[in-house]
Design an enzyme around this catalytic site. Structure first.
Site, mmCIF file in Angstrom:
data_model
loop_
_atom_site.group_PDB
_atom_site.id
_atom_site.type_symbol
_atom_site.label_atom_id
_atom_site.label_comp_id
_atom_site.label_asym_id
_atom_site.label_seq_id
_atom_site.Cartn_x
_atom_site.Cartn_y
_atom_site.Cartn_z
ATOM 1 N N ASP A 1 -3.942 -5.613 -6.565
ATOM 2 C CA ASP A 1 -3.996 -5.807 -5.181
ATOM 3 C C ASP A 1 -4.634 -4.481 -5.003
ATOM 4 O OD1 ASP A 1 -2.391 -7.957 -4.621
ATOM 5 O OD2 ASP A 1 -0.415 -6.847 -4.792
ATOM 6 N N LYS B 1 -5.333 -7.141 -0.986
ATOM 7 C CA LYS B 1 -4.421 -7.695 -0.006
ATOM 8 C C LYS B 1 -3.421 -6.496 0.255
ATOM 9 C CE LYS B 1 -1.794 -11.161 -0.788
ATOM 10 N NZ LYS B 1 -0.563 -10.745 -0.800
ATOM 11 N N MET C 1 5.550 -0.627 5.706
ATOM 12 C CA MET C 1 4.860 -1.393 6.718
ATOM 13 C C MET C 1 5.230 -1.190 8.098
ATOM 14 S SD MET C 1 4.344 -4.990 4.650
ATOM 15 C CE MET C 1 5.956 -4.871 3.686
HETATM 16 N N1 SAH Z 1 5.540 -3.044 -3.506
HETATM 17 C C1 SAH Z 1 5.284 -1.560 -2.730
HETATM 18 C C2 SAH Z 1 5.251 -2.019 -1.356
HETATM 19 C C3 SAH Z 1 4.143 -2.890 -0.890
HETATM 20 S S1 SAH Z 1 4.199 -3.289 1.154
HETATM 21 C C4 SAH Z 1 6.055 -0.573 -3.236
HETATM 22 O O1 SAH Z 1 7.314 -0.723 -4.025
HETATM 23 O O2 SAH Z 1 5.736 0.654 -2.822
HETATM 24 C C5 SAH Z 1 3.035 -2.244 1.417
HETATM 25 C C6 SAH Z 1 3.634 -0.885 2.376
HETATM 26 O O3 SAH Z 1 4.193 -0.101 1.160
HETATM 27 C C7 SAH Z 1 2.770 -0.079 2.987
HETATM 28 O O4 SAH Z 1 2.528 -0.576 4.335
HETATM 29 C C8 SAH Z 1 3.422 1.295 2.704
HETATM 30 O O5 SAH Z 1 4.642 1.347 3.896
HETATM 31 C C9 SAH Z 1 4.033 1.293 1.504
HETATM 32 N N2 SAH Z 1 3.244 1.905 0.599
HETATM 33 C C10 SAH Z 1 2.859 1.090 -0.733
HETATM 34 N N3 SAH Z 1 2.095 2.106 -1.235
HETATM 35 C C11 SAH Z 1 2.092 3.156 -0.718
HETATM 36 C C12 SAH Z 1 1.401 4.583 -0.773
HETATM 37 N N4 SAH Z 1 0.619 4.904 -1.941
HETATM 38 N N5 SAH Z 1 1.516 5.725 -0.027
HETATM 39 C C13 SAH Z 1 2.444 5.316 1.267
HETATM 40 N N6 SAH Z 1 2.832 4.055 1.587
HETATM 41 C C14 SAH Z 1 2.672 2.983 0.545
#
Ligand code: SAH
Length: 253
Positions: A40, A62, A175
């Site tokens: 992703d 995505k 998000m």
């Molecule tokens: N699976 C991911 C979440 C995916 S949903 C996890 O466990 O972190 C996508 C959301 O995750 C983004 O909108 C943000 O809120 C958060 N996110 C994911 N990676 C991030 C990063 N490196 N820095 C800040 N927020 C992050």
């Protein structure tokens, strides 16, 4: 992995939020043995750089929730890549089991009779809390941690606002950029204090990481400052003398 390459097998891997330091050893080893990696947009450049050059890399870029059409294409791609017996890694940002749409992909694999394993990763909330020098739970402060999405298939997600609004509670909001004003309004309506501490951490564990200290009153402005994916830690302020950031920059230098 003990399975011979001829047995279709997919490994779901959580890559962590960005830095190689946040990848598990098991994930690293699986990446070295992969034939194909389907990843992703949220997977960090440092992690991608650890994938051997002979591995086929497929970017299904995505972030967050895509449309169902996009998702069904990814499901089909996963099955098509795995069926001939290739070792396929499905690499997702953070933990693959948190807002990662892994279920749809597991169901597609089940339907095709393809086995899979899951190697979870560090989720954005865990690493963001470390970066602001705080614990997500604290004796005497909060006995639970909420992991919320600001956005779901129906639009702005609804939650137990009264519970979230209580003093001392901690919620990690994923998000939440677009829905920040909505979340602020709901929480204030349910009795949250204007000065409830909030940390917005953008680009967690990447060279461009930003830590923005705010309160519930200033949440929309704080979120507007974020230049990239951001996690909102409601109920936690950045520790004044947090020392994890300089260490992180050192590790990346
Ligand atoms: N699976 C991911 C979440 C995916 S949903 C996890 O466990 O972190 C996508 C959301 O995750 C983004 O909108 C943000 O809120 C958060 N996110 C994911 N990676 C991030 C990063 N490196 N820095 C800040 N927020 C992050």
């Amino acid at each position: 992995m003990t399975n011979a390459p001829s047995t279709p097998l997919v490994t779901f891997i959580g890559a962590g939020p960005g830095a190689a330091a946040h990848l598990t050893l098991g994930a690293y080893q699986a990446l070295q043995q992969a034939d194909v990696v389907i990843h992703d947009r949220l997977v960090g450049a440092e992690v991608l750089a650890l994938i051997p050059e002979n591995v086929t890399l497929i970017d299904v870029g995505k972030e967050g929730f895509g449309t169902s059409t996009d998702q069904s294409k990814i499901d089909a791609l996963l099955v098509a890549q795995a069926l001939p017996g290739r070792r396929v890694v499905r690499l997702k940002g953070g933990d693959c089991g948190i807002f990662g749409r892994m279920d749809e992909e597991m169901e597609a694999l089940d339907a095709a009779g393809i086995a899979f394993t899951i190697l979870p990763g560090l989720t954005a909330a865990t690493v963001a809390a470390a970066e602001i020098g705080q614990s997500l739970t604290r004796r005497g402060r909060n006995t639970a941690l909420r992991i919320l999405t600001g956005y779901d298939v129906a639009g702005y997600a609804d939650h137990d606002w009264a519970g979230i609004a209580r003093s001392g509670e901690v919620s990690a909001i994923y998000m939440g950029k677009k829905s920040a004003r909505f979340i602020q309004g709901r929480l204030l309506m349910h009795g949250a204090a204007h000065d409830t501490p909030v940390s917005v951490v953008a680009n967690v564990s990447r060279p461009d990481q930003q830590i923005i200290g705010a309160t519930l009153a200033t949440l929309p402005q704080a979120v507007a400052e974020a230049n990239g994916p951001a996690i909102i830690l409601l109920g936690l302020a950045p520790r004044a003398a947090a020392n994890s950031l300089p260490q992180l920059q050192e590790a990346q230098a």
